[in-house]
Design a protein around this motif. Structure first.
Motif, PDB file in Angstrom:
ATOM      1  N   PHE A  47     -69.198 -14.444  89.519  1.00  0.00           N
ATOM      2  CA  PHE A  47     -68.586 -15.754  89.369  1.00  0.00           C
ATOM      3  C   PHE A  47     -67.074 -15.652  89.250  1.00  0.00           C
ATOM      4  N   SER A  87     -73.846 -19.907  94.403  1.00  0.00           N
ATOM      5  CA  SER A  87     -74.110 -20.181  92.995  1.00  0.00           C
ATOM      6  C   SER A  87     -72.915 -20.911  92.405  1.00  0.00           C
ATOM      7  N   ARG A  89     -71.499 -22.896  88.675  1.00  0.00           N
ATOM      8  CA  ARG A  89     -71.758 -23.143  87.266  1.00  0.00           C
ATOM      9  C   ARG A  89     -70.550 -23.822  86.639  1.00  0.00           C
ATOM     10  N   SER A  91     -68.476 -23.963  83.027  1.00  0.00           N
ATOM     11  CA  SER A  91     -68.285 -23.224  81.781  1.00  0.00           C
ATOM     12  C   SER A  91     -67.310 -23.955  80.881  1.00  0.00           C
ATOM     13  N   PRO A  96     -70.784 -20.222  79.825  1.00  0.00           N
ATOM     14  CA  PRO A  96     -71.490 -21.045  80.813  1.00  0.00           C
ATOM     15  C   PRO A  96     -72.367 -22.082  80.125  1.00  0.00           C
ATOM     16  N   ASN A  99     -75.908 -24.169  85.333  1.00  0.00           N
ATOM     17  CA  ASN A  99     -75.972 -23.386  86.569  1.00  0.00           C
ATOM     18  C   ASN A  99     -76.666 -24.177  87.665  1.00  0.00           C
TER      19      ASN A  99
END
Length: 171
Positions: A47, A87, A89, A91, A96, A99
């Motif tokens: 990430f 992917s 997400r 945070s 995080p 997701n």
């Protein structure tokens, strides 16, 4: 004549909702929102922060919850036949809180396939437990370093805009 109403907390006349699975609340205290201006891309399988896709809010109460709403258009590109997953997400700082995974099948004869757009919306309640400025950010990764994952900025394709909205909700 101009009138102004200022309150710290709004509670419904029947009281805040309660019970199993119900997130009771008195009302929205403040809202901040932003649009992603430029497109961001990565081939990283870990990430990484989406450049300029973060937003801060300073809660008025430690008991407040933050409703985080992210909407974006994600794309994957590749030069060969491959299944890949983008992917995403959200945070809070380095923690995080949400997701999402977007699957793509790319290419059909080794040609560059770049039209694999998916609209993604993520909605999450967070309890930061602070009255200090709190930053929420969007992060992305590709599960295949041969593929580029990108998030559209500006108007995007068509009229879709990538945006991040934070709402402080009293409890």
């Amino acid at each position: 004549m101009t009138s102004e109403l200022r309150v710290d907390k709004i509670i419904p006349t029947s009281g805040a909702p309660s019970g199993s699975g119900i997130l009771g609340g008195g009302g929205v205290i403040q809202v901040v929102s932003m649009d992603l201006v430029s497109t961001a891309a990565t081939t990283s399988t870990s990430f990484v922060d989406v450049t300029n896709f973060n937003l801060s809010i300073t809660p008025k109460f430690t008991t407040s919850r933050i409703l985080v709403i992210m909407s974006c258009r994600v794309n994957s590109t590749s030069g060969s036949n491959v299944n890949t997953r983008s992917s995403l997400r959200i945070s809070r700082g380095s923690t995080p809180i949400s997701n999402h995974f977007v699957g793509h099948f790319l290419g059909n004869s080794g040609t560059n396939d770049s039209n694999n757009y998916e609209s993604v919306c993520m909605v999450n309640f967070d309890n930061p437990g602070t009255t200090s400025a709190t930053t929420y950010k969007v992060e992305m990764a590709s599960d295949n370093s041969a593929c580029t994952t990108s998030i559209s900025g500006g108007a995007g394709d068509g009229s879709h805009r990538s945006s991040l909205t934070l709402m402080e909700v009293s409890s």
